[in-house]
Design a protein around this motif. Structure first.
Motif, short mmCIF file in Angstrom:
data_model
loop_
_atom_site.label_atom_id
_atom_site.label_comp_id
_atom_site.label_asym_id
_atom_site.label_seq_id
_atom_site.Cartn_x
_atom_site.Cartn_y
_atom_site.Cartn_z
N TYR A 115 0.87 -1.18 0.00
CA TYR A 115 0.00 0.00 0.00
C TYR A 115 0.90 1.22 0.00
O TYR A 115 1.61 1.47 0.97
N ILE A 127 -4.15 6.16 -2.57
CA ILE A 127 -3.55 4.93 -2.04
C ILE A 127 -3.42 4.01 -3.25
O ILE A 127 -4.41 3.71 -3.92
N VAL A 168 -2.46 0.35 -4.55
CA VAL A 168 -2.33 -1.03 -4.08
C VAL A 168 -1.53 -1.79 -5.14
O VAL A 168 -1.92 -1.83 -6.31
#
Length: 178
Positions: free
Chosen positions: A100, A121, A123
């Motif tokens: 992350y 964010i 991923v």
């Protein structure tokens, strides 16, 4: 009266031990050159691999990146963020096979004091594939560390109501969960 001084002597086995200790430490010391990173924002060790996040500051821009370094010190993969002229990986968290990364990306113009940046964010799978990008919102300043609990990622960050540095109308810290 004759005084005789005998300093305590070292056991004869200590010198070979110290030499062995020095050799062992020197043989485990490793140097990895990452010329594309001017500032490392985080490092994580898993098995014999390193995950490194950081930023590069070439002329008139900022580039963020996340890289995986194999045990033989070679770069297995590197994801580079260059969406605007300002891209910064502030921090990251590695959990199992998922990374992350906290990314700021947008536009910065130092001449006009303009700074319009959004926080995401990102991923990433440990194989180097970007899985998802979650828009958090406008951002201005620093971010706390990332905490993963019960399938949610928690952190705090600063948001901005104005794109002009030093002219922020409402600058507040926000606690969020994704």
């Amino acid at each position: 009266c004759l005084l005789h001084f005998n300093p305590p002597s070292m056991p004869k086995r200590i010198i070979p031990f110290l030499l062995l200790l020095f050799y062992s430490c020197a043989s485990f010391a490793q140097t990895i050159r990452l010329d594309s990173i001017d500032h490392i924002t985080g490092i994580h060790h898993k098995n014999s691999e390193l995950f490194i996040a950081g930023n590069n500051y070439p002329k008139d821009s900022t580039i963020g990146l996340v890289a995986k370094i194999k045990g033989d010190q070679s770069v297995q993969w590197k994801i580079v963020f260059r969406e605007g002229n300002f891209n910064m990986v502030e921090n990251f968290l590695v959990v199992n096979d998922t990374i992350y990364a906290n990314l700021l990306t947008g536009t910065s113009d130092g001449r006009n004091d303009y700074f319009s940046v959004k926080r995401y964010i990102v991923v990433i799978h440990s194989s180097g594939k970007e899985l998802k990008r979650i828009l958090i919102g406008n951002a201005w300043g620093g971010c706390s560390n990332l905490i993963l609990k019960d399938q949610k990622l928690y952190f705090t960050y600063k948001n901005a109501s104005s794109p002009y540095r030093y002219k922020i109308v409402a600058d507040s810290s926000i606690f969020t969960a994704v």
